[in-house]
Design a protein around this motif. Structure first.
Motif, PDB file in Angstrom:
ATOM      1  N   CYS B  34       0.840  -1.209   0.000  1.00 49.55           N
ATOM      2  CA  CYS B  34       0.000   0.000   0.000  1.00 49.55           C
ATOM      3  C   CYS B  34       0.876   1.260   0.000  1.00 49.55           C
ATOM      4  O   CYS B  34       0.402   2.349   0.329  1.00 49.55           O
ATOM      5  N   PHE B  35       2.132   1.109  -0.384  1.00 48.26           N
ATOM      6  CA  PHE B  35       3.047   2.243  -0.577  1.00 48.26           C
ATOM      7  C   PHE B  35       3.159   3.142   0.659  1.00 48.26           C
ATOM      8  O   PHE B  35       3.156   4.362   0.550  1.00 48.26           O
ATOM      9  N   ALA B  36       3.185   2.512   1.832  1.00 50.50           N
ATOM     10  CA  ALA B  36       3.256   3.318   3.052  1.00 50.50           C
ATOM     11  C   ALA B  36       4.492   2.991   3.886  1.00 50.50           C
ATOM     12  O   ALA B  36       5.051   3.876   4.529  1.00 50.50           O
ATOM     13  N   GLY B  37       4.926   1.720   3.874  1.00 55.85           N
ATOM     14  CA  GLY B  37       5.983   1.372   4.825  1.00 55.85           C
ATOM     15  C   GLY B  37       7.061   0.446   4.302  1.00 55.85           C
ATOM     16  O   GLY B  37       7.768  -0.180   5.083  1.00 55.85           O
ATOM     17  N   GLY B  38       7.186   0.343   2.980  1.00 54.66           N
ATOM     18  CA  GLY B  38       8.210  -0.536   2.416  1.00 54.66           C
ATOM     19  C   GLY B  38       9.549   0.169   2.272  1.00 54.66           C
ATOM     20  O   GLY B  38       9.739   1.292   2.748  1.00 54.66           O
ATOM     21  N   GLY B  65      16.736   0.941   6.647  1.00 49.69           N
ATOM     22  CA  GLY B  65      16.706  -0.520   6.623  1.00 49.69           C
ATOM     23  C   GLY B  65      15.290  -1.010   6.417  1.00 49.69           C
ATOM     24  O   GLY B  65      14.323  -0.305   6.693  1.00 49.69           O
ATOM     25  N   ALA B  66      15.179  -2.210   5.878  1.00 53.13           N
ATOM     26  CA  ALA B  66      13.844  -2.802   5.707  1.00 53.13           C
ATOM     27  C   ALA B  66      13.994  -4.321   5.665  1.00 53.13           C
ATOM     28  O   ALA B  66      14.991  -4.832   5.160  1.00 53.13           O
ATOM     29  N   ILE B  67      13.021  -5.000   6.235  1.00 56.36           N
ATOM     30  CA  ILE B  67      13.048  -6.465   6.194  1.00 56.36           C
ATOM     31  C   ILE B  67      11.748  -6.967   5.592  1.00 56.36           C
ATOM     32  O   ILE B  67      10.804  -6.188   5.422  1.00 56.36           O
ATOM     33  N   GLU B  68      11.701  -8.243   5.313  1.00 57.06           N
ATOM     34  CA  GLU B  68      10.493  -8.792   4.677  1.00 57.06           C
ATOM     35  C   GLU B  68       9.264  -8.650   5.564  1.00 57.06           C
ATOM     36  O   GLU B  68       8.206  -8.265   5.121  1.00 57.06           O
ATOM     37  N   ARG B  69       9.422  -9.029   6.830  1.00 56.49           N
ATOM     38  CA  ARG B  69       8.272  -8.958   7.730  1.00 56.49           C
ATOM     39  C   ARG B  69       8.726  -8.612   9.145  1.00 56.49           C
ATOM     40  O   ARG B  69       9.563  -9.298   9.706  1.00 56.49           O
ATOM     41  N   GLN B  70       8.126  -7.584   9.703  1.00 60.72           N
ATOM     42  CA  GLN B  70       8.459  -7.225  11.086  1.00 60.72           C
ATOM     43  C   GLN B  70       7.576  -7.984  12.072  1.00 60.72           C
ATOM     44  O   GLN B  70       7.574  -7.690  13.257  1.00 60.72           O
ATOM     45  N   CYS B  71       6.816  -8.969  11.563  1.00 62.11           N
ATOM     46  CA  CYS B  71       5.966  -9.746  12.471  1.00 62.11           C
ATOM     47  C   CYS B  71       6.507 -11.164  12.632  1.00 62.11           C
ATOM     48  O   CYS B  71       5.789 -12.062  13.066  1.00 62.11           O
ATOM     49  N   GLU B  72       7.787 -11.364  12.254  1.00 61.23           N
ATOM     50  CA  GLU B  72       8.386 -12.686  12.449  1.00 61.23           C
ATOM     51  C   GLU B  72       9.808 -12.542  12.978  1.00 61.23           C
ATOM     52  O   GLU B  72      10.605 -11.752  12.459  1.00 61.23           O
ATOM     53  N   HIS B  73      10.105 -13.353  14.014  1.00 62.26           N
ATOM     54  CA  HIS B  73      11.418 -13.271  14.675  1.00 62.26           C
ATOM     55  C   HIS B  73      12.580 -13.384  13.695  1.00 62.26           C
ATOM     56  O   HIS B  73      13.537 -12.617  13.781  1.00 62.26           O
ATOM     57  N   GLU B  74      12.482 -14.372  12.793  1.00 59.96           N
ATOM     58  CA  GLU B  74      13.624 -14.668  11.903  1.00 59.96           C
ATOM     59  C   GLU B  74      14.044 -13.441  11.100  1.00 59.96           C
ATOM     60  O   GLU B  74      15.225 -13.158  10.954  1.00 59.96           O
ATOM     61  N   PHE B  75      13.067 -12.734  10.582  1.00 65.55           N
ATOM     62  CA  PHE B  75      13.389 -11.572   9.748  1.00 65.55           C
ATOM     63  C   PHE B  75      13.958 -10.432  10.594  1.00 65.55           C
ATOM     64  O   PHE B  75      14.895  -9.759  10.193  1.00 65.55           O
ATOM     65  N   ILE B  76      13.359 -10.249  11.755  1.00 63.52           N
ATOM     66  CA  ILE B  76      13.826  -9.158  12.623  1.00 63.52           C
ATOM     67  C   ILE B  76      15.277  -9.416  13.044  1.00 63.52           C
ATOM     68  O   ILE B  76      16.107  -8.509  13.051  1.00 63.52           O
ATOM     69  N   ALA B  77      15.551 -10.695  13.342  1.00 68.16           N
ATOM     70  CA  ALA B  77      16.906 -11.054  13.793  1.00 68.16           C
ATOM     71  C   ALA B  77      17.946 -10.673  12.739  1.00 68.16           C
ATOM     72  O   ALA B  77      19.075 -10.293  13.066  1.00 68.16           O
TER      73      ALA B  77
END
Lengths: 159, 222
Positions: B34-38, B65-77
Motif C-alpha cells: 500500500c506504498f506506506a511502509g516498504g 533498513g527494511a526487512i520482509e516482515r516485522q511480524c516474524e522473529h527470523e526476519f527481525i533477527a
C-alpha cells in the motif's frame, strides 16, 4: 545603467543586493531522452543563450522519475529541480509524462512538509523541436529560483 | 492486506528530534504493497528527515533498513546489527510489526512512523478500501459475500437502517450503503430469500471483546 535603475539599486539594503547578485542557484533538470533532452540539444545547436545554472540529467522517459530522485536532488543541495518531458499525449512511452506529473505534484507536498517551498519543483512539457522553449524554461525557472532565494538546505553563512 | 498511512513529518520529528542516530525501518510485506511502509517509503521518509534535521541544525544520522516482515522473529533477527547500532528505531511497519520489533529488542526505543488503519483491498491503483475488521466470526455466507461489519457504518446485522438513501450511507454520501450492496448482490444471485432470516445478535467475544486474541497451532510448534 539608466539613472532610475541606479537609484533603485542604491535604495535597497546593500547586503541584500550583494546576496541577490551573488546567488547563483543550482538547478537540476531531469529531461526525457525523446523530447526535452533533444530540445535542450537543439537549443545548443541553435546557439541560444540560457543560464548555465541548469544541470541536465537525461532519463529514458520522465516516467522513470522516482520520488526519491527528486528528494535526493534537494538533499544534495539543489535550489530548484524541474522535470521536463514530452508534450502531453505525445510521450514516447504513451503516458510516462502523465505519471511523472503526478509524482512531481506528490513530491511538492513532501518537500513542503519539511519546509522547502514547493515552487522549487516544477514539471514542464515540450517537444524535441522546441529548442527556444527549452532555453525559455531554463531562463524562467532560474529567475524564479533566484527570486525565491537559496534552498533552506544550503549551509547558513556565519554572521 | 494490512494498510496504513505515514504519520505527518511534524509528528515524527517531535518523536525523534532528540536522537543522534535514527534507523528508519520498513516492512516489505503488507505496508509495502500500500506504498506506506516498504523499502521505497523508507528512502523517502529518511530523505525528508535528513532535510528537516539540516534545517533545524540538528546533528542526526539517519540510516535506512527494511526487512520482509516485522511480524516474524527470523526476519527481525536479520536486522540485529542495524537495530543495535541506532539510538532509536522509527518503524513504518503496521502496529503489530512495530511492537514485535520492540519485543525482540526491548532495550531499544522503537517509535511508530505509521498509523495502521485496517485490512483493505486495492479497489483501483492508489485506492485502498476497507473490507474486513477481523471480527473473528465471519458472516459472509449470510450476506451474499458482502461484509455488514466492515461495509455498514453501524455494523448492523439486519439492515439497512433508515439512513440508507439512494444506495448511499447517511454518514457520508460517498460511502455506499453496505446493506444496499448486500441486497443488490443477493438479488443478482436470485437468493433474496436469505434476507428473510433474521441474523441473531453477534457474539463479539471472538472479536476484541474477548481480550487480545491468540491462535495456537500445536502441529506447527517446535
Amino acid at each position: 545603467m539608466p539613472e532610475a535603475a541606479v537609484e533603485t539599486v542604491e535604495k535597497r539594503e546593500p547586503q541584500t543586493v550583494r546576496a541577490a547578485e551573488k546567488f547563483e542557484p543550482n538547478i537540476v533538470a531531469f529531461c526525457c531522452h525523446y523530447c526535452a533532452f533533444a530540445a535542450a540539444d537543439l537549443a545548443g545547436v541553435m546557439r541560444l543563450q540560457y543560464p548555465a545554472n541548469t544541470k541536465i540529467i537525461r532519463i529514458p522517459c520522465t516516467g522513470k522519475i522516482d520520488i526519491i530522485y527528486l528528494l535526493r536532488a534537494f538533499e544534495k543541495g539543489a535550489d530548484g529541480v524541474f522535470v521536463a518531458g514530452c508534450l502531453e499525449g505525445n510521450c514516447h512511452f504513451m503516458k510516462g509524462n502523465i505519471v511523472a506529473r503526478k509524482r512531481v505534484e506528490y513530491t511538492k507536498k513532501l518537500i513542503k512538509d519539511v519546509g522547502i517551498e514547493p515552487e522549487r519543483l516544477e514539471m514542464y512539457n515540450l517537444s524535441s523541436a522546441m529548442g527556444p522553449r527549452f532555453a525559455e524554461i531554463a531562463r524562467e525557472f532560474t529567475s524564479k529560483i533566484k527570486e525565491i532565494g537559496p534552498s533552506p538546505l544550503r549551509p547558513k553563512r556565519a554572521g | 492486506m494490512i494498510v496504513g498511512e505515514r504519520k505527518p513529518v511534524g509528528e515524527i520529528w517531535g518523536m525523534i528530534k532528540g536522537f543522534r542516530k535514527v534507523l528508519v525501518f520498513g516492512c516489505n510485506t503488507c505496508v509495502a504493497v500500500c506504498f506506506a511502509g516498504g523499502e521505497k517509503e523508507v528512502g523517502i521518509l529518511a530523505s525528508q528527515i535528513r532535510m528537516k534535521a539540516k534545517q533545524e541544525n540538528v546533528d542526526m544520522l539517519v540510516i535506512e533498513g527494511a526487512i520482509e516482515r516485522q511480524c516474524e522473529h527470523e526476519f527481525i533477527a536479520a536486522a540485529k546489527d542495524q537495530i543495535e547500532s541506532a539510538d532509536c528505531v522509527l518503524s513504518i511497519a503496521c502496529g503489530a510489526g512495530i511492537q514485535f520489533t520492540g519485543e525482540d529488542f526491548p532495550h531499544k526505543i522503537i517509535l511508530p512512523g505509521l498509523n495502521t488503519t485496517g485490512i483493505n483491498v486495492v479497489e483501483q491503483n492508489g485506492v485502498f478500501a476497507e473490507r474486513c475488521q477481523s471480527c473473528g466470526d465471519c458472516v459472509l455466507h449470510l450476506t451474499g459475500g458482502v461484509c455488514p461489519i466492515s461495509r455498514c457504518s453501524k455494523s448492523i446485522l439486519n439492515g439497512p437502517c433508515g439512513g440508507s438513501h439512494d444506495g448511499k450511507c447517511e454518514v457520508n454520501p460517498e460511502i455506499p450503503c453496505g446493506w444496499q450492496l448486500i441486497y443488490d448482490r443477493l438479488k443478482l444471485q436470485g437468493r433474496l430469500e436469505i434476507l428473510d432470516e433474521v441474523i441473531p445478535a453477534k457474539d463479539w467475544r471472538p472479536s476484541r471483546d474477548g481480550g487480545p486474541r491468540k491462535i495456537i497451532r500445536e502441529d506447527l510448534q517446535e
